[in-house]
Design a protein around this motif. Sequence first.
Motif, mmCIF file in Angstrom:
data_model
loop_
_atom_site.group_PDB
_atom_site.id
_atom_site.type_symbol
_atom_site.label_atom_id
_atom_site.label_comp_id
_atom_site.label_asym_id
_atom_site.label_seq_id
_atom_site.Cartn_x
_atom_site.Cartn_y
_atom_site.Cartn_z
ATOM 1 N N GLU A 190 0.889 -1.212 0.110
ATOM 2 C CA GLU A 190 0.063 0.026 -0.019
ATOM 3 C C GLU A 190 0.798 1.328 0.067
ATOM 4 O OE1 GLU A 190 -2.660 -0.196 3.361
ATOM 5 O OE2 GLU A 190 -3.662 -2.021 2.424
ATOM 6 N N ILE A 191 0.512 2.278 -0.826
ATOM 7 C CA ILE A 191 1.282 3.415 -0.919
ATOM 8 C C ILE A 191 0.822 4.484 0.167
ATOM 9 C CG2 ILE A 191 1.794 3.017 -3.518
ATOM 10 C CD1 ILE A 191 -0.057 5.589 -3.656
ATOM 11 N N ASN A 192 -0.589 4.633 0.849
ATOM 12 C CA ASN A 192 -1.070 5.127 1.811
ATOM 13 C C ASN A 192 -0.544 6.879 1.642
ATOM 14 O OD1 ASN A 192 -2.519 2.975 3.153
ATOM 15 N ND2 ASN A 192 -0.192 2.493 3.891
ATOM 16 N N HIS A 193 -0.844 7.207 0.480
ATOM 17 C CA HIS A 193 -0.779 8.603 0.138
ATOM 18 C C HIS A 193 -1.732 9.444 0.729
ATOM 19 C CE1 HIS A 193 0.939 12.275 -1.934
ATOM 20 N NE2 HIS A 193 -0.465 12.392 -2.267
ATOM 21 N N ALA A 194 -1.417 10.661 1.498
ATOM 22 C CA ALA A 194 -2.094 11.629 1.806
ATOM 23 C C ALA A 194 -1.493 12.962 1.730
ATOM 24 C CB ALA A 194 -2.294 11.330 3.443
ATOM 25 N N GLY A 195 -2.208 13.814 0.774
ATOM 26 C CA GLY A 195 -1.463 15.156 0.477
ATOM 27 C C GLY A 195 -2.589 15.966 0.330
ATOM 28 N N GLU A 196 -2.213 17.086 -0.268
ATOM 29 C CA GLU A 196 -3.077 18.168 -0.448
ATOM 30 C C GLU A 196 -4.321 18.015 -1.418
ATOM 31 O OE1 GLU A 196 -3.041 22.965 -1.619
ATOM 32 O OE2 GLU A 196 -0.959 22.018 -1.581
ATOM 33 N N TYR A 197 -3.890 17.376 -2.298
ATOM 34 C CA TYR A 197 -4.997 17.107 -3.601
ATOM 35 C C TYR A 197 -5.476 15.703 -3.608
ATOM 36 C CZ TYR A 197 -3.241 21.388 -5.290
ATOM 37 O OH TYR A 197 -2.763 22.847 -5.466
ATOM 38 N N PHE A 198 -4.756 14.591 -3.022
ATOM 39 C CA PHE A 198 -4.931 13.234 -3.137
ATOM 40 C C PHE A 198 -5.033 12.311 -2.152
ATOM 41 C CE2 PHE A 198 -3.412 14.807 -7.435
ATOM 42 C CZ PHE A 198 -4.580 14.709 -8.114
ATOM 43 N N SER A 199 -5.533 11.632 -1.840
ATOM 44 C CA SER A 199 -5.703 10.435 -0.666
ATOM 45 C C SER A 199 -5.724 8.975 -1.384
ATOM 46 C CB SER A 199 -6.820 10.559 0.477
ATOM 47 O OG SER A 199 -6.540 9.883 1.423
ATOM 48 N N VAL A 200 -4.733 8.407 -1.296
ATOM 49 C CA VAL A 200 -4.670 6.911 -2.144
ATOM 50 C C VAL A 200 -4.190 6.026 -1.513
ATOM 51 C CG1 VAL A 200 -4.093 5.907 -4.476
ATOM 52 C CG2 VAL A 200 -4.548 8.487 -4.450
ATOM 53 N N ARG A 201 -4.633 4.879 -1.156
ATOM 54 C CA ARG A 201 -4.275 3.755 -0.411
ATOM 55 C C ARG A 201 -3.107 3.026 -1.179
ATOM 56 N NH1 ARG A 201 -7.868 -0.722 1.836
ATOM 57 N NH2 ARG A 201 -7.813 -1.510 -0.257
ATOM 58 N N GLY A 202 -3.828 2.583 -2.509
ATOM 59 C CA GLY A 202 -2.905 1.478 -3.395
ATOM 60 C C GLY A 202 -3.169 0.181 -2.725
ATOM 61 N N PRO A 203 -2.408 -0.716 -3.238
ATOM 62 C CA PRO A 203 -1.498 -0.678 -4.255
ATOM 63 C C PRO A 203 -2.448 -0.936 -5.742
ATOM 64 C CG PRO A 203 -1.786 -2.978 -3.512
ATOM 65 C CD PRO A 203 -2.649 -2.135 -2.563
ATOM 66 N N LEU A 204 -1.617 -0.845 -6.748
ATOM 67 C CA LEU A 204 -2.423 -1.173 -8.163
ATOM 68 C C LEU A 204 -2.815 -2.705 -8.036
ATOM 69 C CD1 LEU A 204 -0.460 0.128 -11.096
ATOM 70 C CD2 LEU A 204 -2.529 0.982 -10.122
ATOM 71 N N PRO A 205 -3.848 -3.194 -8.612
ATOM 72 C CA PRO A 205 -4.432 -4.578 -8.713
ATOM 73 C C PRO A 205 -3.712 -5.425 -9.309
ATOM 74 C CG PRO A 205 -5.720 -3.359 -10.049
ATOM 75 C CD PRO A 205 -4.689 -2.325 -9.480
ATOM 76 N N PHE A 206 -2.502 -5.331 -9.787
ATOM 77 C CA PHE A 206 -1.943 -6.036 -10.773
ATOM 78 C C PHE A 206 -0.425 -6.131 -10.700
ATOM 79 C CE2 PHE A 206 -3.928 -3.325 -13.757
ATOM 80 C CZ PHE A 206 -2.696 -2.552 -14.309
ATOM 81 N N ALA A 207 0.185 -6.834 -11.476
ATOM 82 C CA ALA A 207 1.840 -6.953 -10.994
ATOM 83 C C ALA A 207 2.419 -5.385 -11.688
ATOM 84 C CB ALA A 207 2.659 -7.935 -11.711
ATOM 85 N N ARG A 208 3.723 -5.264 -11.399
ATOM 86 C CA ARG A 208 4.460 -3.923 -12.007
ATOM 87 C C ARG A 208 4.539 -4.107 -13.304
ATOM 88 N NH1 ARG A 208 8.308 -0.628 -9.439
ATOM 89 N NH2 ARG A 208 9.945 -0.140 -10.899
ATOM 90 N N PRO A 209 4.398 -2.814 -14.056
ATOM 91 C CA PRO A 209 4.253 -2.740 -15.533
ATOM 92 C C PRO A 209 5.873 -3.472 -16.178
ATOM 93 C CG PRO A 209 3.567 -0.669 -14.626
ATOM 94 C CD PRO A 209 4.038 -1.604 -13.421
ATOM 95 N N PRO A 210 5.757 -4.011 -17.439
ATOM 96 C CA PRO A 210 7.057 -4.191 -17.983
ATOM 97 C C PRO A 210 8.284 -3.427 -17.662
ATOM 98 C CG PRO A 210 5.297 -5.173 -19.225
ATOM 99 C CD PRO A 210 4.706 -4.140 -18.094
ATOM 100 N N GLN A 211 8.003 -2.219 -18.118
ATOM 101 C CA GLN A 211 9.244 -0.932 -18.058
ATOM 102 C C GLN A 211 9.515 -0.598 -16.720
ATOM 103 O OE1 GLN A 211 9.004 1.779 -21.885
ATOM 104 N NE2 GLN A 211 6.858 1.559 -21.193
ATOM 105 N N GLY A 212 8.747 -1.361 -15.799
ATOM 106 C CA GLY A 212 8.982 -0.581 -14.325
ATOM 107 C C GLY A 212 8.049 0.641 -14.126
ATOM 108 N N ARG A 213 8.315 1.555 -14.960
ATOM 109 C CA ARG A 213 7.468 2.742 -15.093
ATOM 110 C C ARG A 213 7.373 2.999 -16.715
ATOM 111 N NH1 ARG A 213 10.709 6.489 -10.843
ATOM 112 N NH2 ARG A 213 10.311 5.356 -8.947
#
Length: 441
Positions: A190-213
């Motif tokens: 989980e990324i548990n991001h809490a910021g000024e504009y967004f609050s996002v728990r994460g993670p993505l529901p599937f494996a890391r992309p082939p390029q990493g990013r």
Amino acid sequence: MAVKNSSMILSASVMHGLGMHLGAWAARDGEVTDYLRPEMYLQIARTAEAGKLHAIFLADGMTNAEAGTERPCGSMDPVTILALMAAVTNRIGLVGTASTTYNQPYDLARRFATLDHLTRGRAGWNSVATFLPAVASMFGGGTLPDHESRYARADEFIDVTLKLWDSWEDDALVGDKANKLFAHAGKVHEINHAGEYFSVRGPLPFARPPQGRPVIFQAGASPEGRDQAAKYADVVFTAQHLLEGGVEFRSDMRRRAQSYGRHPDQIKILPGILPVLGATEADAWRRKDMMDEALGLGPELLKLARRVGLDVEVLKLDEPFPAHLLGPDEAFSGSIGFRRTLVNLAVKEKLTVRQLLARYGGGHQQIVGTPEQVADIMATWLEAGGADGFNLMVDMLPSGFDDVVGMLVPELQRRGMFHREYEHATLRENLGLGEGPFPTR
């Protein structure tokens, strides 16, 4: 003139529905509804990959508020079109625009990670902080956030997106049927991001992309845009008409990237150019004149007025461009990068409004001529340090892609300026960005 450097990057843009030139829809052969049909996009994808272009880039206007019903606009969903293109290609990068102002990070991260998986590592995201005020009325009303707020939101948006793409470790997915172990729970975070504009728990529901990013593209030219690109972008699109401006921009971006702990070679600068090609210079001008005549001056004049923030009534065709009437950049709600490069061109070369219309190519440097003439200018920019490659703003679809691949690419290859084959499987590697590890951003 010859530049022996086959590492030059070339991407090509699918713009305005049927071409970068606003008159393309009326000048071209074929039905005006072609931009709504899969056949045109499949043809473009096959042609671009045959020419070994690094990437196809889809812009996104999100609405037709600027064009109205005057012409087709490129506002169908880019990722859907890129997924269609993916089915008939194997190596070319597929880059789509998506707004940080009118999207949510989780949805966007999932969408582009999906595209990266389905293309086996060829996806790119062009991050934009939307500057068209009319878009606000399509998303719950209100007004477009000011420039500073848009970029503050975009910074946090990109940060959250990167965290989501990193939420599965590379070896988290095991797939061990015998031991009934699909994935290591301890390697999915989980990324548990809490910021000024967004609050996002994460993670993505599937494996890391082939390029990493997936590869991040960006095109901001304001101080905030440059700083954001230096922190996050792998590739930066830019509008530059003058070589000195291109050299300054690339040098500045490399310095800024280095200040964030990045190697300057890990950020690639691609100025946009609009080539109108012909076997002879006369042929190229006939093509240009055909598109101009199909359009008339009115739409181009109105677009120029919007790009620089002036009332169209003050733009007198055969009088000098009225730079003295411009307000400060800080009060301008549009693209500051487009504005500055157009104004600098008009002022430095003392152009009339008519002359500026003939030169500015919808906001980018326009070159009308033979493949040799276009290649000469590209070589000059590369030698001077004004570019790592170019984003080709294709004039008319799909014939402009045929001209680029059939005329310009062979000339660049003959000079040793452009590769003859893809060397790698992923977009990140083909751009010379390597495959990681990724810097802390």
